[in-house]
Design an enzyme around this catalytic site. Structure first.
Site, PDB file in Angstrom:
ATOM      1  CE  LYS A 278      11.785   4.977   9.042  1.00 45.64           C
ATOM      2  NZ  LYS A 278      11.648   3.769   9.876  1.00 45.64           N
ATOM      3  NE  ARG A 352       4.104  -3.573   7.959  1.00 43.05           N
ATOM      4  CZ  ARG A 352       4.492  -4.030   9.150  1.00 43.05           C
ATOM      5  NH1 ARG A 352       3.628  -4.648   9.931  1.00 43.05           N
ATOM      6  NH2 ARG A 352       5.733  -3.865   9.555  1.00 43.05           N
TER       7      ARG A 352
HETATM    8  N1  BES Z   1      11.848   0.960   6.065  1.00 45.67           N
HETATM    9  C1  BES Z   1      11.559   0.600   7.400  1.00 45.67           C
HETATM   10  C2  BES Z   1      12.341  -0.640   7.860  1.00 45.67           C
HETATM   11  C3  BES Z   1      13.832  -0.466   7.956  1.00 45.67           C
HETATM   12  C4  BES Z   1      14.403   0.038   9.110  1.00 45.67           C
HETATM   13  C5  BES Z   1      14.643  -0.841   6.938  1.00 45.67           C
HETATM   14  C6  BES Z   1      15.767   0.173   9.198  1.00 45.67           C
HETATM   15  C7  BES Z   1      16.020  -0.714   7.011  1.00 45.67           C
HETATM   16  C8  BES Z   1      16.585  -0.209   8.146  1.00 45.67           C
HETATM   17  C9  BES Z   1      10.076   0.281   7.535  1.00 45.67           C
HETATM   18  O1  BES Z   1       9.244   1.056   6.743  1.00 45.67           O
HETATM   19  C10 BES Z   1       9.694   0.576   8.940  1.00 45.67           C
HETATM   20  O2  BES Z   1       9.767   1.704   9.327  1.00 45.67           O
HETATM   21  N2  BES Z   1       9.301  -0.464   9.679  1.00 45.67           N
HETATM   22  C11 BES Z   1       8.910  -0.317  11.045  1.00 45.67           C
HETATM   23  C12 BES Z   1       7.659  -1.165  11.243  1.00 45.67           C
HETATM   24  C13 BES Z   1       6.981  -0.909  12.551  1.00 45.67           C
HETATM   25  C14 BES Z   1       6.399   0.492  12.582  1.00 45.67           C
HETATM   26  C15 BES Z   1       5.913  -1.939  12.732  1.00 45.67           C
HETATM   27  C16 BES Z   1      10.055  -0.825  11.914  1.00 45.67           C
HETATM   28  O3  BES Z   1      10.714  -1.782  11.527  1.00 45.67           O
HETATM   29  O4  BES Z   1      10.277  -0.236  12.943  1.00 45.67           O
HETATM   30 MN    MN Z   2       8.737   2.890   7.600  1.00 42.85          MN
END
Ligand code: BES
Ligand code: MN
Ligand code: ZN
Length: 499
Positions: A278, A352
């Site tokens: 990230k 997931r």
């Molecule tokens: N934990 C994150 C989602 C999230 C983001 C929760 C910001 C709370 C605040 C999750 O694991 C994630 O990174 N999701 C990605 C999925 C994508 C790679 C398909 C996302 O939402 O960008």
């Molecule tokens: Mn994530």
């Protein structure tokens, strides 16, 4: 922990540092304001007639009394228009009042139940709500501070007063209100705790604490998870040195004829994104990517203390998601616990992966009547619904009905999202049974569709709490930080299960 009690007495002539009293909008037209004859009410009438206090929603005034046998301070709380009063509006008003009271440094607070009975609800429900407003609204966590601790005040004791209503009803509401609020606060504390403290090991320890209340716990560690084939969960865990824990809590297995319900909570104790790392900005927020697990631990705490007549299984797959020489890669093909293969696209779609195995595990070993999973799963959910609603997905109308009903009673806003098969097109893989992400369009929906492949057709709902997880500044009964989203909701689902 706040001490809560009730008294079948009039608060007007009780010597207490602070009394909280609810008053309607346009108090000059409110018969209650003019019926009461004590000296305390004389002072209240004077304040009202000066026009300083309007009774509008959000209005708060503190006035002082020199009565030797009465409250020293009186906090008037605006309840708004009578036709708009709900338990939720009372909970919000008291949440705001509680921080004001806390910061006045009063240790003991009295609440006049009589002066909140303005809607269509029972004294038990009202008492529960009043207690929730105060305990939830005044929550603060200073565990990680060492300086100026005297600056942080805490209300130590709350007494519900009413000369008119049954003490048993007040007591029963006060008791459930305390249990439920403390469950939410436990969730908040874990959710917002730093990742170097709130590790999978710590979550396992929190689960074990529930043994005191009759919950049985089983902790599956890395080695055992390998042996039984939790491949999808382990793909995420393989990149971290921090020991992963697949946590199982079991409440009420001895209850004859009780239906089984499963709760599953995503517990990524830190989500760096892994190899698909990230950006640095706001990455610290990903300490809260175990909020789903904290919701489930909090809820189990309340379920056990309330002694619900149900068999509840909770599964919290916990691990860090880190980049390392051992981490899973984009393009990897993983065999899940269900036997289905998954092509990894982004290692940041780790939630997931761990939920897939947890759902299959719960469905296969416990055949529950229904499953509910809680997960900070997608940033797309925050984009879709913002912070005020939990978006949920379900494959079964009876689960939907339970959730919608509980949303009404708990005041937690939820919104149903589509779970249509056509979205599966986005999950087609060239190499495996499926991909685990489907691109940006409908990102929360494709995530839910992915999860649906692992439920073995058990009636199920997935609650994406990514938007609702956080309160950016103090508001109503949610102080800045974790909201403990879904704890009150799921407790209401379960305690009204048979109704
Ligand atoms: N934990 C994150 C989602 C999230 C983001 C929760 C910001 C709370 C605040 C999750 O694991 C994630 O990174 N999701 C990605 C999925 C994508 C790679 C398909 C996302 O939402 O960008
Ligand atoms: Mn994530
Ligand atoms: Zn995540």
């Amino acid at each position: 922990m706040m001490k809560i009690s009730t008294l079948n007495k009039n608060l007007d002539d009780y010597n207490i540092p602070l009394a909280i009293i609810g008053i309607l909008e346009n108090p000059k037209d409110d018969p209650i304001v003019y019926d009461e004859q004590s000296n305390l009410w004389k002072i209240i009438r004077e304040t009202v007639e000066l026009g300083d206090f309007t009774g509008k929603k959000g209005d708060l005034s503190v006035i002082y009394s020199k009565e030797p046998n009465g409250p020293k301070r009186i906090m008037l709380v605006g309840l708004g228009k009578p036709e708009k009063i709900t338990l939720e509006s009372i909970r919000k008003a008291l949440g705001n009042a509680s921080r004001k009271a806390r910061d006045l440094d009063v240790k003991k607070v009295g609440l006049s139940v009589n002066h909140f009975t303005r809607g269509d609800f029972s004294i038990t429900e009202l008492s529960e709500t009043l207690v929730q407003g105060i305990i939830l609204g005044s929550y603060q966590d200073i565990e990680y501070r060492t300086k100026n601790l005297e600056k942080y005040k805490f209300i130590e004791e709350l007494i519900l007063f009413s000369p008119d209503y049954s003490d048993d009803e007040m007591k029963s509401g006060a008791k459930s209100g305390k249990i439920i609020s403390e469950a939410v606060n436990l969730c908040r504390k874990l959710a917002w705790g730093p990742a170097n403290y709130i590790t999978p090991t710590r979550l396992a320890k929190e689960a074990k604490k529930l043994e005191e209340f009759g919950v049985k716990t089983t902790i599956i560690d890395r080695k055992e998870a390998e042996e039984i084939g939790l491949g999808s969960y382990l793909s995420v865990a393989q990149g971290t040195e921090e020991p992963p824990k697949f946590i199982i809590m079991d409440y009420g297995s001895e209850k004859q004829g009780a239906e089984t319900v499963a709760l599953i909570g995503k517990a990524i104790t830190f989500d760096s994104g892994g190899i698909t790392i990230k950006p640095g900005q706001n990455m610290e927020k990903m300490k809260a990517d175990m909020t789903g697990g904290a919701v489930v631990i909090g809820a189990m705490n309340a379920i056990a203390k309330l002694g619900l007549d149900l068999h509840v299984i909770a599964i919290v797959p916990a691990t860090d998601n880190m980049p390392s020489g051992k981490a899973y890669h984009p393009g990897d093909v993983i065999t899940s616990y269900s036997g289905q293969t998954i092509e990894v696209i982004s290692t940041d779609a780790e939630g997931r992966m761990i939920l897939a195995d947890a759902l299959t595990y719960a469905a296969k070993h416990y055949q529950p009547k229904a499953m509910f999973d809680f997960a900070t799963l997608t940033g797309a959910m925050m984009i879709a619904l913002g912070e005020h609603a939990i978006g949920y997905f379900s494959n079964h109308d009876f689960v939907v009905d339970k959730l919608e009903e509980a949303s009404k009673t708990s005041g937690e806003g939820i919104w149903r999202m589509p779970l249509w098969e056509v979205y599966d097109q986005q999950l087609k893989s060239d190499v495996a049974d499926m991909k685990h992400t489907g691109g940006r369009p409908g990102g929360s929906i494709t995530a839910a569709r992915f999860l649906s492949k692992f439920t073995l057709d058990v009636p199920w709902a997935h609650l994406d709490i990514a938007g609702a997880m956080e309160q950016s500044s103090d508001k109503d009964y949610n102080p800045q930080g974790s909201k403990g989203p879904g704890v009150r909701l799921i407790i209401d689902v379960l305690r009204n299960w048979k109704a």
